[in-house]
Enzyme design. Sequence first.
Site, PDB file in Angstrom:
ATOM      1  N   CYS A  91       2.914  77.232 -53.611  1.00  0.00           N
ATOM      2  CA  CYS A  91       2.967  76.805 -52.161  1.00  0.00           C
ATOM      3  C   CYS A  91       3.539  75.453 -52.049  1.00  0.00           C
ATOM      4  O   CYS A  91       4.345  75.152 -50.961  1.00  0.00           O
ATOM      5  CB  CYS A  91       1.425  76.587 -51.590  1.00  0.00           C
TER       6      CYS A  91
ATOM      7  N   GLU B 118      -5.774  75.625 -45.720  1.00  0.00           N
ATOM      8  CA  GLU B 118      -4.455  75.064 -46.724  1.00  0.00           C
ATOM      9  C   GLU B 118      -3.653  76.141 -46.842  1.00  0.00           C
ATOM     10  O   GLU B 118      -3.642  77.114 -47.605  1.00  0.00           O
ATOM     11  CB  GLU B 118      -5.203  74.875 -48.205  1.00  0.00           C
TER      12      GLU B 118
END
Length: 470
Positions: free
Chosen positions: A244, A210
Amino acid sequence: MMAFAETLLRLRSAFVSGKTRTLEFRTGQLDALINLLEQNEEKLLRVLYKDLRKCKFEAVIAEIRFARNEVIYALNNIASWVEPELVERNFVTMMDQCFIRSEPFGVVLIIGTWSYPIQLLLTPLVGAISAGNCVVLKPSEVSTNTSELLATLIPKYLDKDYVAVFSGGPVETMNLLVYKFDNIFYTGSSTIGKTVMKAAAEHLTPVTLELGGKNPCYVDLSFNLESTAHRLAWGRFFNAGQTCVAPDYVLCTPEVQRLLVPAIEQAVHTFYGKDPKDSPDFGRIINDQHFQRLQQLLKSGRVAVGGQSEEQDRYIAPTVLVEVTESDAVMQEEVFGPILPVLNVGSLEEAIEFINRRRKPLALYVYSTNNQVVKEMLENTSSGGFCSNDNVVQMALNTLPFGGVGFSGLGIYRGKFSFDTFSQKRACMLKSAGMEIMNSARYPPYNDQKLNILIWATDIKKRGCVCRVL
Ligand code: NAD
């Protein structure tokens, strides 16, 4: 590393005992995780404040309740997730039981990061436990206070023989990665993601990565001024920009920019008051190194909104940069801070071309009241996630998968997707020892008659495809 080798052995023998295969054990651990979150909310809020000056609202919504909801969703659905999935059969397998069994991998490693230190460690943990794995957790050393608290609390609530926490930085993480895990789940930068993947390759261990990247945000001429400015400012400045999936840069025409930038400035005032430094709702940069990195990025283009900073407090004001070009420093790396660069493009086509010649992002955003514009952006680009007329919120819905593509990541999780990510999908066919006559066509000596029987019994018939226009 002796301690780690011993712990790993303990986890391995616990896994072999078969206890994690029972639904009772898994749900018991998930319940314990809820207790951890509920009984320690005040402590968790305090450490998040110390690390990131994260306010209660953002800590509750994006960390504590976020993780808790993930646990509850798993508890509500785990009974159906663990059921074998029956599959379609052909004539040859008509009499057999054919199904997919979700099985735990074994001992898995979850490496977390600092921006959402609770969410990004515990949310994957929910999937790993639900799927019946034993788990080694490696919180980020950067969010020191939260990671230390989690390392203290987790062994108090979860069964130590099945879940272990190892603290430490890059050196300790690399030492862990020498060992063989059955699955590795990593959240962090793309650069370290490569290191993790290389280490995993030594053991052919499957990985989920991720990662981050630069999330583009195209604002079309037909945008709604008020909602776009509010949503963009919220998404970019939430957690002081250290998210993010935050919009990393805006692409728009000079005409849109003239309207949008003052509206973002107004939104900043509405959200954080005259001086965001005094707002209890605006966070701080995690450490000096990131503060200095962001100071350099502030030199790109021209400051149109904000731009102030205070080193001692690691404060950087919500900032909008204009007159930014593709070659500026702020466009060479993920911003990961409260700075929003605006770049000018002449059209939707130019925006799409700009996005497509860069690495595939984790998220892509388009603001437009024209459905055709949204559709064109969606159909002509690639990204981990996509959202029109908003940002960040797509990742709050755990019935959607979360993950990147290409440089922004590998693999998905959240809700059922987490369970699947941490499960091996075992292909099972249970046959009876009788009915041998059914098999005679497949045995030598071969002839055309046997071949025709097998073709008839196994061929997949073409049904045609019905296309639906989105
Ligand atoms: P970080 O410094 O916390 O590193 C992440 C993890 O990797 C930590 O546990 C750390 O100990 C470990 N690590 C660091 N250097 C290492 C090395 N040399 N070898 C082995 N392990 C090492 O976090 P970061 O890398 O600064 O994270 C920021 C990045 O993470 C941004 O790019 C952001 O977009 C991305 N991110 C992605 C997601 C997502 O869900 N996709 C979420 C948050 C952050």
